[in-house]
Each structure stands twice: as C-alpha cells, then as structure tokens.
Design an enzyme around this catalytic site. Structure first.
Site, PDB file in Angstrom:
ATOM      1  N   ASP A 163     -26.828  11.728  56.031  1.00  0.00           N
ATOM      2  CA  ASP A 163     -27.161  13.104  55.364  1.00  0.00           C
ATOM      3  C   ASP A 163     -26.113  13.519  54.711  1.00  0.00           C
ATOM      4  O   ASP A 163     -24.686  13.013  54.164  1.00  0.00           O
ATOM      5  CB  ASP A 163     -26.427  13.316  57.005  1.00  0.00           C
ATOM      6  CG  ASP A 163     -26.402  15.163  57.090  1.00  0.00           C
ATOM      7  OD1 ASP A 163     -27.272  15.921  56.569  1.00  0.00           O
ATOM      8  OD2 ASP A 163     -25.021  16.054  57.597  1.00  0.00           O
ATOM      9  N   ASP A 199     -24.887  17.608  54.118  1.00  0.00           N
ATOM     10  CA  ASP A 199     -23.972  18.305  54.415  1.00  0.00           C
ATOM     11  C   ASP A 199     -23.570  18.447  55.645  1.00  0.00           C
ATOM     12  O   ASP A 199     -23.880  18.691  56.964  1.00  0.00           O
ATOM     13  CB  ASP A 199     -24.552  20.146  54.571  1.00  0.00           C
ATOM     14  CG  ASP A 199     -25.174  20.471  53.201  1.00  0.00           C
ATOM     15  OD1 ASP A 199     -24.628  20.051  52.582  1.00  0.00           O
ATOM     16  OD2 ASP A 199     -26.047  21.046  53.396  1.00  0.00           O
ATOM     17  N   ASP A 250     -23.981  14.028  61.043  1.00  0.00           N
ATOM     18  CA  ASP A 250     -22.852  14.709  62.119  1.00  0.00           C
ATOM     19  C   ASP A 250     -23.538  16.233  62.899  1.00  0.00           C
ATOM     20  O   ASP A 250     -22.745  16.706  62.954  1.00  0.00           O
ATOM     21  CB  ASP A 250     -22.335  15.852  61.149  1.00  0.00           C
ATOM     22  CG  ASP A 250     -22.999  17.070  60.261  1.00  0.00           C
ATOM     23  OD1 ASP A 250     -23.751  17.106  59.422  1.00  0.00           O
ATOM     24  OD2 ASP A 250     -22.107  17.998  60.036  1.00  0.00           O
TER      25      ASP A 250
END
Length: 278
Positions: free
Chosen positions: A13, A15, A214
């Site tokens: 991922d 961001d 996240d």
C-alpha cells in the site's frame, strides 16, 4: 522465510504505509527500496490512487516499468516486459468510472444520501482536502474504474448505501481517509493473485509474496500473501485478517515508512541501522 535471492514479490500500500499519510515522506524506506532493486525484487504499489498518480509516484521511488495495482484493484498495470500479453499495458476490471459515477448520482437523487465525490470538487478544493499539491490533486481525479467519495451522512444510511451498492454488483471500500466505490469484480486480493500468477507464468517459478498495508482496505491484500506486515496506522478500526498469527503477520510499532522498514527488518533479520544503508 526465503532470502533475498529467492523468487520474491513485495506488494505494498502507499498512503500510511510506504509514504506518510500527511507529508508523503518515504525516505525511511529508501534503504530497503534500494536493496530490493539490487536483488531484482519487484516492489508492486497497491493503492486506491489512480494510474496517473501511480506512474508519477513510481518515477519518484525509482520503480518505473514495474506493475502496479491502482484504484483498489480495479486497474492493473502490467510489467513493461510483458508486451506480448493480450491486455498490455493495462487491465481495467469491471465497470468504468463513468458508469459508477452515473449509478452513484442516481442513488443520491433517489435516496437523498449525503456524500460528495471527487468528480464534484475543483482542483483547489481537492488539493486542500487531500493535502496534495494542485498538480498532483488533478491526477487524483483521473479515475478509470472507481469513484472516491466523502461520506457526509449517518452510519445507518451508510449501511443502507452499502447494501444498495452490493445489489448492483458494486463494493464500498474504506480507505485511510476516503471511501471508494468499485466493481465487485475488482479488489486488491484479486489483483495480487492475478499478478502473482503472471510472474509465475513468465519466470517459471512460484514467487514468495510479502504484503504491507495499514488500513481496512488493505486486508484483502494482506490475506492474499504468504507473509503480511501491518504498518501501524491512523484508522481506529485497525486491520482484521483471517490468519493473523505471529509466524505469518508482523505488526509494526512505527507508522508510515519507518514501520514499512521495520517490518522488512523483522522478516529478513536486518537491524534498523543496516536497513538505512544501500
């Protein structure tokens, strides 16, 4: 755990994971990015960002020519070496952006649900909301197979909205800061599995896979890889995985790029100091 000389793919991922959610800083991960490059290990970005944003980011990170997964799996960019593939250079999964935007507008008119889509924001407002420079914010509007929205209604109405979308073959995905609507035929898990199969086809070897994320929308990615790194994030709900065991999953203590580095240090046995070196 295979070593760095083994067939390996790293899906990550962007961001809140590889890059700071607010500043975009990624330099704490620079040592590992260089080490993976030297070992010819593909780092495959997997994000809700558009393909235009991902291509721009690949240039910044030195990942040009590698595949990426955009719009939460609705868009897959192929490896530049796969020019013989029928779908080269890019696969668009499911309904196009224009069709999804039309459905959302119809639902809002009929049900009165309150939300704002990225399509409806001008470049200045979008830059303020995302924290991106205007030029980069304009790239966030170039969606090909999904729509991003800001939900402005109740949780009860959100549940009804989710149900309505599911009935139309669409899924409602929570990102780090925004919500995304895409065709149910897309998804980070399906994109990860497809790319893994392609690498096996082109190399003749089954690659070992590591995933990093996240947020809740990273769970499908992390459930689809051999080893997962959950980078400490801002989302209060955290990331719920089907097989969250210590031998398969590492939860970082640090956020963003520092947590990204920490996770790879853990699985490959490198110390924090050495991971900053190339």
């Amino acid at each position: 755990m295979p070593g760095l000389d083994s067939p390996l793919l790293v899906f990550t991922d962007v961001d809140g994971t590889l890059c700071d959610s607010h500043t975009g800083d990624w330099h704490a991960a620079a040592g590992w990015l260089e080490r993976l490059r030297l070992h010819h290990i593909p780092v495959i970005l997997c994000s809700s960002k558009t393909a235009a944003e991902m291509i721009d980011l690949q240039k910044t990170l030195g990942l040009q020519g590698l595949p990426f997964i955009a719009e939460n799996g609705a868009v897959i960019q192929l490896d530049e070496r796969w020019q013989d593939h029928d779908s080269f250079p890019r696969i668009i999964t499911g309904s196009p952006h224009e069709e999804i935007a039309r459905v959302l507008n119809q639902l809002r008119q009929k049900q009165g649900w309150k939300f704002t889509t990225f399509d409806e924001l001008d470049e200045r407002v979008l830059a303020e909301i995302t924290g991106l420079p205007p030029a980069q914010a304009s790239l966030a509007r170039l969606q090909e197979a999904s729509e991003t929205l800001i939900w402005r209604d109740s949780d009860e109405h959100m549940a009804a909205f989710d149900t309505a979308l599911a009935g139309l073959g669409l899924c409602f995905v929570q990102g780090a800061r925004f919500w995304h609507v895409l065709d149910e035929r897309g998804g980070k898990d399906q994109a990860v599995n497809w790319l893994t199969r392609q690498y096996r086809h082109y190399t003749g070897k089954r690659p070992f896979t590591i995933g990093l994320g996240d947020g809740p929308n990273d769970a499908p990615l992390l459930d689809s890889v051999d080893h997962a790194i959950v980078v400490k994030g801002l989302n209060r709900q955290g990331v719920r995985l089907r097989n969250d065991t210590p031998d398969r999953v590492y939860h970082s203590q640090s956020e963003g790029a520092a947590g990204w580095r920490e996770g790879l240090d853990h699985f490959f046995g490198f110390g924090a100091a050495s991971s900053e070196q190339t």
